[in-house]
Write a protein that holds these residues in place. Structure first.
Motif: not given
Lengths: 309, 309
Positions: A103-104, A180-188, A250-254
């Motif tokens: 799972s990611d 999910d990851t991009f919305v959470k850590y990229g788009l706050e 760099f904050p956007i990772w999973a």
């Protein structure tokens, strides 16, 4: 007659194979040594049997590549890897249909999954970031600009200092782990505009971005190519590199999670251990464009809190 | 059977024949029963899964069918998830009807050409050409659409390229063989006496086609179009690649939109079986099933209308 012959040959083959496996442990050991230094990582005991791995389609190529190397070293073991999506992976492992569920996203993040029995093995990290058509005239976005673009507040690249070109948003489906990851850590947490084009696979997203003037989307680092068909934009001046993810800049990772139901045993354990071995962490993972978990200087829990490791 | 057989032989033969007949009957009846049971089982299963979202998860059916907003991943602070499928229902109908508008005249025209105008060599070339279109997998149609049609629309017509127009073009090519082959059968089933009578009365070939043959075959020709539409309604992969999958209703031919099938295929793998989001996807599937029943009822109704003996 022909059938019978084939059957006999097959039976003989099976017998030989079985004999090799059970009598001669040194045989497979020798194989290990010849493929280079994986000895200390794989279980010294003979592993055999077959296991089923299912889940995240983003992880499938990586786990499949690792399983091939593993099976070359352990001739008696059979590992089949299926891609069905993170949701499928989590529900299959929770219900015991498979031995490993990929799972990611953290199992805790998905409702309807009983995560209490699941053991999390974070085998790798995947960085992702905004990627645009090469001719948009912008190569750096602030977080605010990125949110404005993806929520549809800004509709032309010239508004943020780029070319006079309409912005075309390329999105992933609601339930995608990358999204999910991009919305959470990229788009706050701001959801992308519902006008956006939505495509199921990252390779289609990459193709669309590279062919559509003014397009922007988000991709895992493993989808960036050397030809520069898409332009990875830096965020707040931080470039999208493995090093910046590992250092926590760099904050956007999973994480890429391999879940087992309870502590793994036998072949499952041997394979999980193999995924953490140098062969995979320093070889297969970087080769395929992912970031080895062992290199991370920060770690994150299911709530998204980041701490130094 | 030779006529010189003795009476005893013939009687024995009859017994054998009866036995054979019984076996044959059994086989045929079993096949029919299996097919009927399969259909019933699929219907029952889909209905049970499809109503879960309303019965177990408390999604309002009215909101589901009438709301324009689809946002399964919206957080609780922003008002919780909403499941409005109207944009996809509209999208499915729009693209299906548009595809039928293109495919119906083309298919029926080709059928008239094959049966009435150039019966010998025209059919020899046109029929295999049309039938070849059936054998091409839908993913290939989607890929051709993505690499040729979408950029062509973007550069020559306008918009982003992804949208109803691209979906319409791809789908109309895909349903063309269905429409053509059924229409050909329909026209061929018109008794030759009607053609001959019409010509004998002094009508030209064109008048015969327009005033006699096409009106006589109308119910079957409509059946051809409806069956083509049923295929278009259920097509997922090719449409998904070109229609853009945005969650809004298209206001023009060039706007991206989504259909029921594309939303299902985009999200099925990522959602956890049993979760509300997954159940709602099954509800979308139920709508598709209801639609295909409706299409079949229409076809039955059309073909039960007057036909000549």
């Amino acid at each position: 007659m022909k059938k019978l012959n084939l059957g006999a040959v097959f039976a003989a083959f099976l017998l030989t194979a079985a004999a090799c496996g059970s009598d001669d442990g040194a045989n497979t050991g020798g194989d290990n040594a010849s493929t280079g230094g994986a000895d200390e990582n794989t279980n010294s005991e003979e592993v055999s049997g077959s296991i089923l791995v299912a889940g995240s389609s983003a992880m499938e190529p990586l786990v499949a590549a690792a399983s091939e190397v593993f099976m070359e070293e352990n001739l008696e073991a059979s590992i089949s890897v299926q891609a069905g999506g993170s949701g499928q992976g989590l529900s299959s492992i929770a219900s015991g249909q498979v031995e490993i569920g990929n799972s990611d996203v953290f199992a805790e993040e998905k409702d309807d999954i009983d995560a209490s029995n699941l053991v999390d093995h974070r085998i790798a990290v995947v960085g992702m970031g905004p990627a645009a058509h090469p001719e948009v005239g912008v190569d750096d976005l602030s977080t605010e600009e990125m949110i404005d673009i993806f929520t549809g507040e800004v509709t032309n690249w010239s508004e943020i200092g780029g070319a006079d070109q309409d912005i075309v948003l390329v999105n992933r489906p609601d339930s995608s782990g990358t999204r999910d990851t991009f919305v959470k850590y990229g788009l706050e947490g701001n959801e992308p505009s519902s006008d956006a084009i939505t495509e199921d696979s990252s390779s289609t997203v990459r193709q669309i971005i590279s062919e559509t003037p003014g397009a922007i989307g988000y991709l895992a680092f493993s989808y960036y190519d050397d030809q520069g068909s898409v332009l990875p934009l830096s965020v707040d001046g931080v470039e999208q590199t493995d090093e910046n993810v590992m250092s926590g800049d760099f904050p956007i990772w999973a994480y890429m999670h391999s879940y087992t139901n309870g502590e793994p045993e036998g072949l499952t354990k041997a394979f999980i251990d193999f995924l953490f071995s140098e062969t995979v962490q320093d070889g297969v993972i970087p080769e395929m464009g992912y970031i080895p978990e062992t290199g991370m200087q920060v770690e994150r829990d299911a709530e998204g809190n980041e701490t130094a490791k | 059977m030779p006529a010189t057989q003795s009476v005893a032989d013939r009687l024995l033969d009859k017994k054998k024949t009866i036995k054979k007949e019984r076996t044959g009957k059994l086989v045929v009846y079993t096949c029919a029963a299996i097919i009927i049971l399969t259909t019933l089982a699929i219907t029952l299963f889909l209905v049970l899964r499809g109503i879960q979202a309303f019965v177990a998860d408390g999604v309002s059916p009215i909101q589901f069918l009438t709301s324009l907003e689809w946002n399964p991943s919206r957080s609780a602070e922003q008002g919780g998830p909403v499941y409005g499928a109207l944009p996809f229902i509209v999208g499915s109908f729009a693209v299906t009807i548009l595809a039928a508008l293109v495919a119906a005249p083309l298919g029926i025209g080709a059928a008239i050409y094959m049966t009435e105008i150039a019966p010998s060599w025209g059919r020899k070339i046109l029929q295999p050409a049309v039938e070849l279109l059936v054998g091409i997998p839908s993913v290939v149609y989607g890929f051709i659409g993505l690499t040729l049609i979408v950029p062509f629309i973007r550069e020559n017509v306008g918009g982003q390229g992804f949208g109803l127009l691209a979906g319409m073009i791809v789908l109309s090519i895909m349903i063309l063989p269905t429409v053509t082959s059924i229409a050909t059968d329909a026209l061929r089933s018109i008794p030759n006496g009607m053609r001959e009578s019409s010509l004998a009365l002094g009508a030209t070939r064109w008048q015969t086609i327009r005033r006699v043959i096409v009106p006589a075959a109308t119910p079957m020709l409509l059946t051809a179009v409806v069956l083509g539409m049923a295929r278009a309604f259920g097509e997922a992969l090719a449409v998904q690649m070109v229609i853009g999958n945005s969650r809004t209703i298209a206001e023009s031919l060039l706007d991206p939109t989504a259909t029921l099938t594309t939303i299902i295929t985009l999200n099925m793998g990522h959602t956890v079986p049993g979760s509300t989001e997954n159940n709602v996807l099954w509800s979308l599937g139920l709508i598709l099933l209801v639609m295909s029943y409706l299409f079949i009822i229409i076809v039955r109704f059309l073909s039960s209308r007057r036909r000549f003996s």
